[in-house]
Write a protein that holds these residues in place. Sequence first.
Motif, mmCIF file in Angstrom:
data_model
loop_
_atom_site.group_PDB
_atom_site.id
_atom_site.type_symbol
_atom_site.label_atom_id
_atom_site.label_comp_id
_atom_site.label_asym_id
_atom_site.label_seq_id
_atom_site.Cartn_x
_atom_site.Cartn_y
_atom_site.Cartn_z
ATOM 1 N N LEU A 126 -1.417 17.973 -4.403
ATOM 2 C CA LEU A 126 -1.314 16.579 -4.036
ATOM 3 C C LEU A 126 -0.303 16.471 -2.902
ATOM 4 N N GLY A 127 -0.689 15.864 -1.824
ATOM 5 C CA GLY A 127 0.210 15.674 -0.686
ATOM 6 C C GLY A 127 0.672 14.233 -0.648
ATOM 7 N N LEU A 128 1.939 14.011 -0.925
ATOM 8 C CA LEU A 128 2.478 12.658 -0.938
ATOM 9 C C LEU A 128 3.067 12.317 0.422
ATOM 10 N N ARG A 129 2.573 11.245 1.008
ATOM 11 C CA ARG A 129 3.136 10.762 2.268
ATOM 12 C C ARG A 129 4.368 9.943 1.948
ATOM 13 N N ARG A 130 5.444 10.203 2.696
ATOM 14 C CA ARG A 130 6.683 9.464 2.473
ATOM 15 C C ARG A 130 7.206 8.989 3.828
ATOM 16 N N PRO A 131 7.019 7.715 4.130
ATOM 17 C CA PRO A 131 7.464 7.191 5.425
ATOM 18 C C PRO A 131 8.955 7.439 5.655
ATOM 19 N N GLY A 132 9.270 7.941 6.822
ATOM 20 C CA GLY A 132 10.659 8.206 7.156
ATOM 21 C C GLY A 132 11.212 9.490 6.587
ATOM 22 N N ARG A 133 10.400 10.222 5.834
ATOM 23 C CA ARG A 133 10.825 11.489 5.227
ATOM 24 C C ARG A 133 9.691 12.482 5.359
ATOM 25 N N MET A 134 10.012 13.735 5.107
ATOM 26 C CA MET A 134 8.964 14.756 5.109
ATOM 27 C C MET A 134 8.004 14.498 3.949
ATOM 28 N N ASP A 135 6.741 14.815 4.173
ATOM 29 C CA ASP A 135 5.769 14.705 3.096
ATOM 30 C C ASP A 135 6.145 15.686 1.993
#
Length: 152
Positions: A30-39
């Motif tokens: 599962l690849g979690l996108r995290r705005p302003g941070r690394m995925d």
Amino acid sequence: MVAFVAIYALLPGQLAHLRRTELALSKGRLGLRRPGRMDHVVYLDAFTLRLAAAWELQRHRRWPDSSNPHFFVTRNTAVDDSGPSISAGVIQHLFQRVGLPAGRLRVDRIVDEARHSADPVRLMELFGLFNRSATRYVLSAHPDKKHDPITP
């Protein structure tokens, strides 16, 4: 949803905004996108993969024409052409119905891992925590290991 929180300590907001394309069942991750941070990449165990595949199948059976890009949908969001995500409140309500507050379950999972490993770097890798948060969890789980800035 419970497996994602209980095993991988995901937040209700992460579950709400999880997109189908972020979950690679064939690759087990599962690849979690995290705005302003690394995925953050989460490697899923066989049990969670089976649950996710079963939900995907159930979702397709119930709403075969749904174009909503989110992994979790409700009867309202599944048929909405604008593709909205479910609300974190819906997720909180589901967890309350089974008697497991999502936030408490998440914290318990991280503390349990901190008790076993006592390694903040491991917590950062597993749960995508910042170093300060990971260190606090380790110190909370191991009060005998007080942080002393003078001694290594």
